[in-house]
Each structure stands twice: as structure tokens, then as C-alpha cells.
Design a protein around this motif. Sequence first.
Motif, PDB file in Angstrom:
ATOM      1  N   VAL A   1      11.552  29.807 -31.809  1.00  0.00           N
ATOM      2  CA  VAL A   1      11.350  28.967 -32.781  1.00  0.00           C
ATOM      3  C   VAL A   1      11.636  27.326 -31.957  1.00  0.00           C
ATOM      4  O   VAL A   1      13.106  27.883 -31.483  1.00  0.00           O
ATOM      5  N   ARG A   2      10.863  27.060 -30.646  1.00  0.00           N
ATOM      6  CA  ARG A   2      11.495  26.114 -30.259  1.00  0.00           C
ATOM      7  C   ARG A   2      10.522  24.075 -30.457  1.00  0.00           C
ATOM      8  O   ARG A   2       9.416  24.190 -30.986  1.00  0.00           O
ATOM      9  N   VAL A   3      11.503  23.410 -30.670  1.00  0.00           N
ATOM     10  CA  VAL A   3      11.510  22.069 -31.147  1.00  0.00           C
ATOM     11  C   VAL A   3      12.305  21.007 -29.993  1.00  0.00           C
ATOM     12  O   VAL A   3      13.435  21.195 -29.660  1.00  0.00           O
ATOM     13  N   ARG A   4      11.734  20.201 -29.289  1.00  0.00           N
ATOM     14  CA  ARG A   4      12.394  19.490 -28.733  1.00  0.00           C
ATOM     15  C   ARG A   4      11.676  17.273 -29.016  1.00  0.00           C
ATOM     16  O   ARG A   4      10.135  17.973 -29.353  1.00  0.00           O
ATOM     17  N   LEU A   5      12.141  17.312 -29.392  1.00  0.00           N
ATOM     18  CA  LEU A   5      12.425  15.587 -29.685  1.00  0.00           C
ATOM     19  C   LEU A   5      12.462  14.575 -27.959  1.00  0.00           C
ATOM     20  O   LEU A   5      13.576  14.693 -27.502  1.00  0.00           O
ATOM     21  N   ALA A   6      11.635  13.831 -27.119  1.00  0.00           N
ATOM     22  CA  ALA A   6      12.320  13.084 -26.475  1.00  0.00           C
ATOM     23  C   ALA A   6      12.057  11.971 -27.594  1.00  0.00           C
ATOM     24  O   ALA A   6      11.917  11.093 -27.295  1.00  0.00           O
ATOM     25  N   THR A   7      13.930  11.406 -27.582  1.00  0.00           N
ATOM     26  CA  THR A   7      14.255  10.189 -27.700  1.00  0.00           C
ATOM     27  C   THR A   7      14.282   9.119 -26.535  1.00  0.00           C
ATOM     28  O   THR A   7      14.062   7.424 -27.334  1.00  0.00           O
ATOM     29  N   ASP A   8      14.335   9.234 -25.558  1.00  0.00           N
ATOM     30  CA  ASP A   8      14.014   8.269 -24.731  1.00  0.00           C
ATOM     31  C   ASP A   8      12.758   7.946 -24.711  1.00  0.00           C
ATOM     32  O   ASP A   8      12.206   6.745 -23.717  1.00  0.00           O
ATOM     33  N   ARG A   9      11.634   8.916 -25.471  1.00  0.00           N
ATOM     34  CA  ARG A   9      10.157   8.167 -25.631  1.00  0.00           C
ATOM     35  C   ARG A   9       9.747   7.579 -26.618  1.00  0.00           C
ATOM     36  O   ARG A   9       8.588   7.132 -26.865  1.00  0.00           O
ATOM     37  N   LEU A  10      10.664   7.170 -27.326  1.00  0.00           N
ATOM     38  CA  LEU A  10      10.223   6.866 -29.188  1.00  0.00           C
ATOM     39  C   LEU A  10      10.551   5.155 -28.611  1.00  0.00           C
ATOM     40  O   LEU A  10      10.341   4.754 -28.293  1.00  0.00           O
TER      41      LEU A  10
ATOM     42  N   GLN B   1       1.386   8.511 -23.101  1.00  0.00           N
ATOM     43  CA  GLN B   1       0.480   8.882 -24.060  1.00  0.00           C
ATOM     44  C   GLN B   1       0.675  10.593 -24.302  1.00  0.00           C
ATOM     45  O   GLN B   1       0.325  10.916 -24.853  1.00  0.00           O
ATOM     46  N   GLU B   2       2.020  10.946 -24.251  1.00  0.00           N
ATOM     47  CA  GLU B   2       2.623  12.387 -24.625  1.00  0.00           C
ATOM     48  C   GLU B   2       3.067  12.333 -25.684  1.00  0.00           C
ATOM     49  O   GLU B   2       3.917  11.488 -26.323  1.00  0.00           O
ATOM     50  N   PRO B   3       3.178  13.071 -26.853  1.00  0.00           N
ATOM     51  CA  PRO B   3       3.865  13.384 -27.746  1.00  0.00           C
ATOM     52  C   PRO B   3       5.129  13.742 -27.480  1.00  0.00           C
ATOM     53  O   PRO B   3       5.721  14.141 -26.854  1.00  0.00           O
ATOM     54  N   GLN B   4       6.343  12.913 -28.643  1.00  0.00           N
ATOM     55  CA  GLN B   4       7.312  12.955 -28.556  1.00  0.00           C
ATOM     56  C   GLN B   4       8.067  14.179 -29.176  1.00  0.00           C
ATOM     57  O   GLN B   4       8.901  14.559 -28.622  1.00  0.00           O
ATOM     58  N   LEU B   5       7.532  14.284 -29.927  1.00  0.00           N
ATOM     59  CA  LEU B   5       7.930  15.819 -30.871  1.00  0.00           C
ATOM     60  C   LEU B   5       7.120  16.510 -29.997  1.00  0.00           C
ATOM     61  O   LEU B   5       5.522  16.926 -30.770  1.00  0.00           O
TER      62      LEU B   5
ATOM     63  N   ARG C   1       1.878  25.799 -31.731  1.00  0.00           N
ATOM     64  CA  ARG C   1       2.222  24.557 -32.211  1.00  0.00           C
ATOM     65  C   ARG C   1       1.849  23.662 -32.664  1.00  0.00           C
ATOM     66  O   ARG C   1       0.857  23.429 -32.980  1.00  0.00           O
ATOM     67  N   ALA C   2       2.980  22.838 -32.936  1.00  0.00           N
ATOM     68  CA  ALA C   2       2.731  21.368 -33.539  1.00  0.00           C
ATOM     69  C   ALA C   2       3.284  19.888 -32.498  1.00  0.00           C
ATOM     70  O   ALA C   2       4.547  20.410 -32.047  1.00  0.00           O
ATOM     71  N   GLU C   3       2.047  19.255 -32.637  1.00  0.00           N
ATOM     72  CA  GLU C   3       2.759  17.929 -32.222  1.00  0.00           C
ATOM     73  C   GLU C   3       2.568  16.860 -33.244  1.00  0.00           C
ATOM     74  O   GLU C   3       1.758  16.748 -33.758  1.00  0.00           O
ATOM     75  N   LEU C   4       3.512  15.423 -32.431  1.00  0.00           N
ATOM     76  CA  LEU C   4       3.231  14.848 -33.620  1.00  0.00           C
ATOM     77  C   LEU C   4       4.095  13.409 -32.117  1.00  0.00           C
ATOM     78  O   LEU C   4       4.626  13.577 -31.306  1.00  0.00           O
ATOM     79  N   GLY C   5       3.844  12.726 -31.623  1.00  0.00           N
ATOM     80  CA  GLY C   5       2.822  11.747 -31.121  1.00  0.00           C
ATOM     81  C   GLY C   5       2.916   9.472 -31.994  1.00  0.00           C
ATOM     82  O   GLY C   5       2.477   9.821 -32.846  1.00  0.00           O
ATOM     83  N   VAL C   6       4.448   9.094 -31.548  1.00  0.00           N
ATOM     84  CA  VAL C   6       4.436   7.604 -32.187  1.00  0.00           C
ATOM     85  C   VAL C   6       3.666   6.345 -31.307  1.00  0.00           C
ATOM     86  O   VAL C   6       4.407   6.718 -30.123  1.00  0.00           O
ATOM     87  N   THR C   7       3.470   6.323 -31.495  1.00  0.00           N
ATOM     88  CA  THR C   7       2.673   4.832 -30.829  1.00  0.00           C
ATOM     89  C   THR C   7       2.981   3.177 -31.514  1.00  0.00           C
ATOM     90  O   THR C   7       2.415   3.434 -32.418  1.00  0.00           O
ATOM     91  N   GLY C   8       3.074   2.138 -31.144  1.00  0.00           N
ATOM     92  CA  GLY C   8       2.970   0.839 -31.795  1.00  0.00           C
ATOM     93  C   GLY C   8       3.549  -0.113 -31.493  1.00  0.00           C
ATOM     94  O   GLY C   8       4.907   0.060 -30.787  1.00  0.00           O
ATOM     95  N   GLY C   9       3.558  -0.673 -32.509  1.00  0.00           N
ATOM     96  CA  GLY C   9       5.191  -2.097 -32.032  1.00  0.00           C
ATOM     97  C   GLY C   9       5.258  -2.264 -33.609  1.00  0.00           C
ATOM     98  O   GLY C   9       6.380  -1.496 -34.111  1.00  0.00           O
TER      99      GLY C   9
END
Length: 298
Positions: free
Chosen positions: A150-159, A165-169, A181-189
Motif C-alpha cells: 500500500v502506498r499513499v503520497r500526499l503532495a503537501t506543497d500543492r495544497l 490539475q494533478e491530484p494531491q493525494l 488506485r484512489a485519488e483526491l484533488g483539491v482546488t479553489g479559494g
Amino acid sequence: MPKLSGRVTVDAVDPRPYLAALPALLTGWRALRFDDGVAIHPRTGEPHAGLAVVRGSHPYPGTVYRLLVPEEQTGQPGHDLGTAVKYRPVRLELLADEHHRAAFAVRDEAGAADVRVTVERPDRPGPVEVVAEVRDPSGGNRFTRGAALVRVRLATDRLPPHGGQEPQLVATVEHPRGRGRAELGVTGGRSWTVAGSVTAGGRGLMRPAVGLLWVFLRRPARRRLDAFLAALPGQVAEAHRESVARWGPHPDPEQIATDLLAGVLDDLPTVVPAGAGRAGPVDPAAGSAVPDRTPPIG
């Protein structure tokens, strides 16, 4: 591979103070004092034998620690004669502590899993990756027997407020019989749009079987994803309320780190319970089975 996706809107939360707490947490860990191999609580000054050095020299890479993690409680809380806490020994090894990477290996002494945690650029911090090898998660079923990676990668520098456009998790599961495979992407203000997707498929002889089963599993899987996304706004709001109640509307990263580290030690026993074993030499060959050069998630 079959794929499900969805999205939901949540109230925005500023993640920067909490991300900034990670470097402070690592600093607090390095500053921990050990007396005769036993950790000293930074607030109370009391020894906590639930965290002890069993090999090496704190806080240098190569040091191995033994933690006694609370597992379960028997009896009635508040009644000393009838209450007992069972502890599970966990082996923690500091693999690296440099400006570009900090890494820990964690082994459950019961043999259930090996975990490696890596923080890139820990002084900023950068992406965080967790790799876990879970041995025989199916419980011995002969059709699904085998270890899962199991591998989980969180791109904290892209939150947010950063982005892309790429998912952060990204989380992946690899098993001899299947993969997911599971992905979560966060966008917005001021509000965030959280987009999630899940894909799954079989491997080898299980590939056509998974494709056939998907006909029957698609609806329940759709309901679970929808339920997860529907609950997310409330969970984010509740976590934010609890944070504000504890650290105020403008949390101090140093205070967050101090409280978290003290909280970990608070849960560890001050003395080694009978039957839990004592800190002692560790077999040098008993390192983490999780590879340290796992290729990046694509």
C-alpha cells in the motif's frame, strides 16, 4: 480498469499552520532527552519507558526505538483494580534525517505490517509518502493469499492556496491478485472542490473474474464513494472546529508540534508493564521489509 469518480464542495481551511508544524515536530523529536535509554517527558520531566532506545544514539540515523502502543483496555475505566491496558510493541527506526529527506521505518512486532514514512524537504515541508507492506491481509484465504503493498503520497506543497490539475493525494494497492488506485484533488479559494476517483482491477487469472464481479459490485461501490464524499464537508468542518477550540483561529505551528509530541508520550506507559518485554538488543537483520527505493507513483 473500472473507474468511479465524484466531487463535492467543502469550506476552505488554511492548511499552512498545520504543515508548518511538521518541521517543528521533527525539531521537537530531535530535542527529546533520553536517560539510560528511556525517554523523558518534555513537560513533566518524568521517564516514560514506553519509548526507549534499543540500538544506536538518539537522534542520529540508524537509531532504533521501541514503543509500547496502547492496544486495548479491559475492565471499567476509573477502577484501578479492574482496569488493565494491553500494549503492543512497535519498532521504530530512524532511516534518514537530512535537509532533503527524513524517513522512518515502523515494524509491528506482531508481524502484521512494515511501514516506511518519508518526508521530502522536511524543513518546508515537501511531499509525504507512506509505504506499507501488509502480510496476508485476507487472513489466509487461499484465493487471495499474499502480501499487499500500500502506498499513499500526499503532495503537501500543492495544497491550496497552491495548486495544479494533478491530484494531491494518491493511494495505490498492489496485490498478487489485484490492484487499485484512489485519488483526491483539491482546488479553489474560499471554498474547495474535492474531486475523488477510484479504480480497481484484477491481475493474472483474477483479471476476468474481477471484471465479472464489477457488474455486481459497481452499485455498492458507487454508494460507498458517494457516502464518503457526502460526509467530507461535515468532517472537515468538525476537524476545523476542534482545531480552533484547541489552538485558536490562528494556530501557532510550534504550539501544535509541542502538544502533539507531548500527547504521544502521554499515551505511553511510564514503566514497562509486566509481560510487555524490556528494551534490549535488536537483531540487525530484522530491518523493515519495505523497500527504501520504491518507484514514484505514476
